[in-house]
Design an enzyme around this catalytic site. Structure first.
Site, mmCIF file in Angstrom:
data_model
loop_
_atom_site.group_PDB
_atom_site.id
_atom_site.type_symbol
_atom_site.label_atom_id
_atom_site.label_comp_id
_atom_site.label_asym_id
_atom_site.label_seq_id
_atom_site.Cartn_x
_atom_site.Cartn_y
_atom_site.Cartn_z
ATOM 1 N N GLU A 1 0.825 -1.207 0.000
ATOM 2 C CA GLU A 1 0.000 0.000 0.000
ATOM 3 C C GLU A 1 0.861 1.261 0.000
ATOM 4 O OE1 GLU A 1 -2.768 -0.703 -0.947
ATOM 5 O OE2 GLU A 1 -2.987 -2.735 -0.199
ATOM 6 N N HIS B 1 1.879 2.271 -3.421
ATOM 7 C CA HIS B 1 0.841 3.035 -4.128
ATOM 8 C C HIS B 1 1.014 4.544 -3.913
ATOM 9 C CE1 HIS B 1 -2.005 0.299 -6.015
ATOM 10 N NE2 HIS B 1 -1.926 -0.511 -4.971
#
Length: 136
Positions: A127, A130
């Site tokens: 994550e 990202h």
């Protein structure tokens, strides 16, 4: 509100901006969207639902943890693995780390520091990628 998952590679490849208290409404959208996708998703970043903001949410199994403006402080134990993503088709090879330490702000913007290992560390790193516009 449950948001649609973004699959636009140009959008996903852009770096995210810091979260501020004015962006706090995004937190509920992240929680709702992760809950709606829990059968096929264990974490997500803001850009996956259309917000170029530095926010991630990670399922720890017993609870979902929201991390605002996370910063990787340390990493060790590199290994190769394959990952998938709601924003992409298929899986891709990637290097991850077994043990990490992250500093972040919680949903109330209080500063926290936590250590993660194993699969949870892998999710957090995915994550956080990202947020930097890195697509596996």
């Amino acid at each position: 509100m449950v948001k649609q998952i973004v699959r636009d590679q140009m959008f996903l490849s852009q770096k995210s901006s810091p979260m501020t208290p004015m962006d706090a409404g995004i937190i509920a959208d992240m929680q709702d969207t992760l809950a709606a996708n829990q059968a096929r998703c264990v974490g997500m970043a803001g850009n996956m639902i259309g917000y170029k903001k530095r926010i991630i949410i990670v399922s720890m199994g017993f609870a979902n943890v929201v991390m605002l403006n996370p910063v990787l402080l340390s990493k060790s134990g590199a290994y190769e693995t394959e990952e998938g993503c709601l924003s992409l088709d298929g899986t891709r090879k990637v290097t991850r780390y077994r043990d990490i330490e992250v500093e972040f702000q919680d949903a109330s913007f209080a500063k926290k520091r936590m250590k993660f290992n194993g699969y949870i560390a892998q999710i957090v790193l995915h994550e956080m990628d990202h947020l930097e516009g890195r697509i596996i």
